[in-house]
Design a protein around this motif. Structure first.
Motif, PDB file in Angstrom:
ATOM      1  N   LYS A 179      -9.457  -8.685   6.741  1.00  0.00           N
ATOM      2  CA  LYS A 179      -8.809  -9.589   7.710  1.00  0.00           C
ATOM      3  C   LYS A 179      -7.515 -10.178   7.152  1.00  0.00           C
ATOM      4  CE  LYS A 179     -12.430  -8.999  10.332  1.00  0.00           C
ATOM      5  NZ  LYS A 179     -12.732  -7.597  10.315  1.00  0.00           N
ATOM      6  N   PHE A 180      -6.834  -9.399   6.305  1.00  0.00           N
ATOM      7  CA  PHE A 180      -5.563  -9.840   5.750  1.00  0.00           C
ATOM      8  C   PHE A 180      -4.506  -9.676   6.838  1.00  0.00           C
ATOM      9  CE2 PHE A 180      -1.858  -9.850   2.953  1.00  0.00           C
ATOM     10  CZ  PHE A 180      -2.223 -10.816   2.032  1.00  0.00           C
ATOM     11  N   PRO A 181      -3.607 -10.649   7.009  1.00  0.00           N
ATOM     12  CA  PRO A 181      -2.613 -10.571   8.089  1.00  0.00           C
ATOM     13  C   PRO A 181      -1.737  -9.313   7.982  1.00  0.00           C
ATOM     14  CG  PRO A 181      -2.567 -12.730   7.041  1.00  0.00           C
ATOM     15  CD  PRO A 181      -3.463 -11.864   6.209  1.00  0.00           C
ATOM     16  N   GLU A 182      -1.702  -8.566   9.042  1.00  0.00           N
ATOM     17  CA  GLU A 182      -0.954  -7.305   9.063  1.00  0.00           C
ATOM     18  C   GLU A 182       0.520  -7.502   8.729  1.00  0.00           C
ATOM     19  OE1 GLU A 182      -0.513  -3.406  11.971  1.00  0.00           O
ATOM     20  OE2 GLU A 182      -1.634  -5.147  12.657  1.00  0.00           O
ATOM     21  N   VAL A 183       1.105  -8.627   9.112  1.00  0.00           N
ATOM     22  CA  VAL A 183       2.527  -8.873   8.836  1.00  0.00           C
ATOM     23  C   VAL A 183       2.808  -9.041   7.345  1.00  0.00           C
ATOM     24  CG1 VAL A 183       3.006  -9.862  11.112  1.00  0.00           C
ATOM     25  CG2 VAL A 183       2.351 -11.375   9.221  1.00  0.00           C
ATOM     26  N   ARG A 184       1.771  -9.258   6.565  1.00  0.00           N
ATOM     27  CA  ARG A 184       1.937  -9.409   5.115  1.00  0.00           C
ATOM     28  C   ARG A 184       1.565  -8.138   4.348  1.00  0.00           C
ATOM     29  NH1 ARG A 184      -0.040 -15.225   3.002  1.00  0.00           N
ATOM     30  NH2 ARG A 184       1.119 -16.547   4.431  1.00  0.00           N
ATOM     31  N   CYS A 219       0.852  -1.190   0.000  1.00  0.00           N
ATOM     32  CA  CYS A 219       0.000   0.000   0.000  1.00  0.00           C
ATOM     33  C   CYS A 219       0.887   1.238   0.000  1.00  0.00           C
ATOM     34  CB  CYS A 219      -0.889   0.025   1.245  1.00  0.00           C
ATOM     35  SG  CYS A 219      -1.942  -1.434   1.412  1.00  0.00           S
ATOM     36  N   ASN A 220       0.342   2.362  -0.475  1.00  0.00           N
ATOM     37  CA  ASN A 220       1.135   3.587  -0.478  1.00  0.00           C
ATOM     38  C   ASN A 220       0.864   4.462   0.743  1.00  0.00           C
ATOM     39  OD1 ASN A 220      -1.323   4.676  -1.068  1.00  0.00           O
ATOM     40  ND2 ASN A 220      -0.750   5.538  -3.040  1.00  0.00           N
ATOM     41  N   SER A 221       0.007   3.991   1.664  1.00  0.00           N
ATOM     42  CA  SER A 221      -0.261   4.773   2.871  1.00  0.00           C
ATOM     43  C   SER A 221      -0.647   3.849   4.026  1.00  0.00           C
ATOM     44  CB  SER A 221      -1.390   5.772   2.624  1.00  0.00           C
ATOM     45  OG  SER A 221      -2.631   5.099   2.523  1.00  0.00           O
ATOM     46  N   ASN A 222      -0.464   4.353   5.235  1.00  0.00           N
ATOM     47  CA  ASN A 222      -0.896   3.607   6.417  1.00  0.00           C
ATOM     48  C   ASN A 222      -2.411   3.449   6.444  1.00  0.00           C
ATOM     49  OD1 ASN A 222       1.724   3.279   7.442  1.00  0.00           O
ATOM     50  ND2 ASN A 222       1.661   5.266   8.444  1.00  0.00           N
ATOM     51  N   LEU A 223      -3.132   4.452   5.953  1.00  0.00           N
ATOM     52  CA  LEU A 223      -4.592   4.380   5.914  1.00  0.00           C
ATOM     53  C   LEU A 223      -5.055   3.201   5.066  1.00  0.00           C
ATOM     54  CD1 LEU A 223      -7.462   5.514   6.419  1.00  0.00           C
ATOM     55  CD2 LEU A 223      -7.127   6.928   4.379  1.00  0.00           C
ATOM     56  N   THR A 224      -4.538   3.082   3.866  1.00  0.00           N
ATOM     57  CA  THR A 224      -4.929   1.983   2.989  1.00  0.00           C
ATOM     58  C   THR A 224      -4.524   0.643   3.591  1.00  0.00           C
ATOM     59  OG1 THR A 224      -4.715   3.425   1.068  1.00  0.00           O
ATOM     60  CG2 THR A 224      -4.784   1.072   0.639  1.00  0.00           C
ATOM     61  N   ALA A 225      -3.351   0.578   4.186  1.00  0.00           N
ATOM     62  CA  ALA A 225      -2.897  -0.667   4.827  1.00  0.00           C
ATOM     63  C   ALA A 225      -3.866  -1.066   5.936  1.00  0.00           C
ATOM     64  CB  ALA A 225      -1.486  -0.487   5.382  1.00  0.00           C
ATOM     65  N   ARG A 226      -4.271  -0.115   6.746  1.00  0.00           N
ATOM     66  CA  ARG A 226      -5.221  -0.400   7.830  1.00  0.00           C
ATOM     67  C   ARG A 226      -6.568  -0.876   7.264  1.00  0.00           C
ATOM     68  NH1 ARG A 226      -5.233   4.277  10.127  1.00  0.00           N
ATOM     69  NH2 ARG A 226      -7.302   4.960   9.525  1.00  0.00           N
ATOM     70  N   GLN A 227      -7.019  -0.266   6.177  1.00  0.00           N
ATOM     71  CA  GLN A 227      -8.280  -0.674   5.550  1.00  0.00           C
ATOM     72  C   GLN A 227      -8.212  -2.100   5.023  1.00  0.00           C
ATOM     73  OE1 GLN A 227      -8.723   2.486   2.690  1.00  0.00           O
ATOM     74  NE2 GLN A 227      -9.806   3.813   4.144  1.00  0.00           N
ATOM     75  N   VAL A 228      -7.085  -2.481   4.447  1.00  0.00           N
ATOM     76  CA  VAL A 228      -6.920  -3.860   3.957  1.00  0.00           C
ATOM     77  C   VAL A 228      -7.017  -4.840   5.124  1.00  0.00           C
ATOM     78  CG1 VAL A 228      -5.243  -5.493   2.978  1.00  0.00           C
ATOM     79  CG2 VAL A 228      -5.589  -3.265   1.897  1.00  0.00           C
ATOM     80  N   VAL A 229      -6.333  -4.540   6.207  1.00  0.00           N
ATOM     81  CA  VAL A 229      -6.330  -5.424   7.382  1.00  0.00           C
ATOM     82  C   VAL A 229      -7.724  -5.487   8.013  1.00  0.00           C
ATOM     83  CG1 VAL A 229      -5.397  -5.713   9.721  1.00  0.00           C
ATOM     84  CG2 VAL A 229      -3.869  -5.119   7.829  1.00  0.00           C
ATOM     85  N   GLU A 230      -8.348  -4.338   8.210  1.00  0.00           N
ATOM     86  CA  GLU A 230      -9.648  -4.300   8.892  1.00  0.00           C
ATOM     87  C   GLU A 230     -10.791  -4.838   8.034  1.00  0.00           C
ATOM     88  OE1 GLU A 230     -10.134  -0.250  10.214  1.00  0.00           O
ATOM     89  OE2 GLU A 230      -8.538  -0.447  11.710  1.00  0.00           O
ATOM     90  N   ASN A 231     -10.849  -4.436   6.779  1.00  0.00           N
ATOM     91  CA  ASN A 231     -11.968  -4.843   5.914  1.00  0.00           C
ATOM     92  C   ASN A 231     -11.867  -6.282   5.439  1.00  0.00           C
ATOM     93  OD1 ASN A 231     -13.126  -2.300   6.070  1.00  0.00           O
ATOM     94  ND2 ASN A 231     -12.211  -1.589   4.172  1.00  0.00           N
TER      95      ASN A 231
END
Length: 174
Positions: free
Chosen positions: A158-163, A144-156
């Protein structure tokens, strides 16, 4: 290495996603990799070490239909050829790396459209495709190009945050 880079439209012009794809492919080719761009369109002057594999384009212009059609045809191509790495810059799977280059459809839908649009086949179809993209068996890492998008991927999804990795877009200071 033989690397497949998946980008629906690849060109020397265009916006940030096109520039990112061009610089990524150029950098990979400069390091001695064989880069294969899987795309509908390929408009580029720099072809040294970069090969185009045309993904058939459907005549129908519906947004979701064209997204799904591209995805299905990419899967056919990936199934025929062997690549060491697949790097997706478009909504498709499977891939080793998936770079989120557009807003997640679920987030975009909530921010931009009234709630009844969830029943629109275009939106629900893209959301279903994204749900499959963000399954660990379909994608190894998400960029992802931002922390916001990364958080959305994880939250929406359930993709493992470490990946999920954040790699910010570069800035041309000149």
């Amino acid at each position: 290495m033989k690397i497949a880079v998946i980008k629906k439209d690849y060109s020397d012009s265009g916006g940030g996603a096109e520039r990112y794809a061009r610089e990524l492919c150029g950098g990979l080719a400069e390091r001695g990799n064989e880069v294969f761009v899987l795309s509908h369109t390929f408009k580029s002057e720099d072809k040294k070490g970069i090969h185009h594999i045309r993904v058939p384009k459907k005549a129908l212009r519906l947004s979701f239909s064209s997204t799904l059609y591209f995805h299905r045809n990419v899967r056919k191509i990936l199934g025929k050829d062997c690549y060491d790495i697949s790097y997706s810059l478009s909504r498709t799977y499977p891939s080793d790396f998936h770079r989120v280059t557009e807003s997640l459809q679920q987030e975009w839908l909530t921010a931009r459209y009234p709630s009844y649009q969830r029943f629109n086949p275009r939106h629900s179809g893209i959301i279903a495709l994204e749900e499959k993209i963000f399954k660990v068996e379909n994608t190894k890492f998400v960029i992802c190009n931002s922390n916001l998008t990364a958080r959305q991927v994880v939250e929406n999804h359930k993709f493992p945050e470490v990946r999920v990795k954040v790699v910010r877009n570069g800035v041309d200071h000149s």
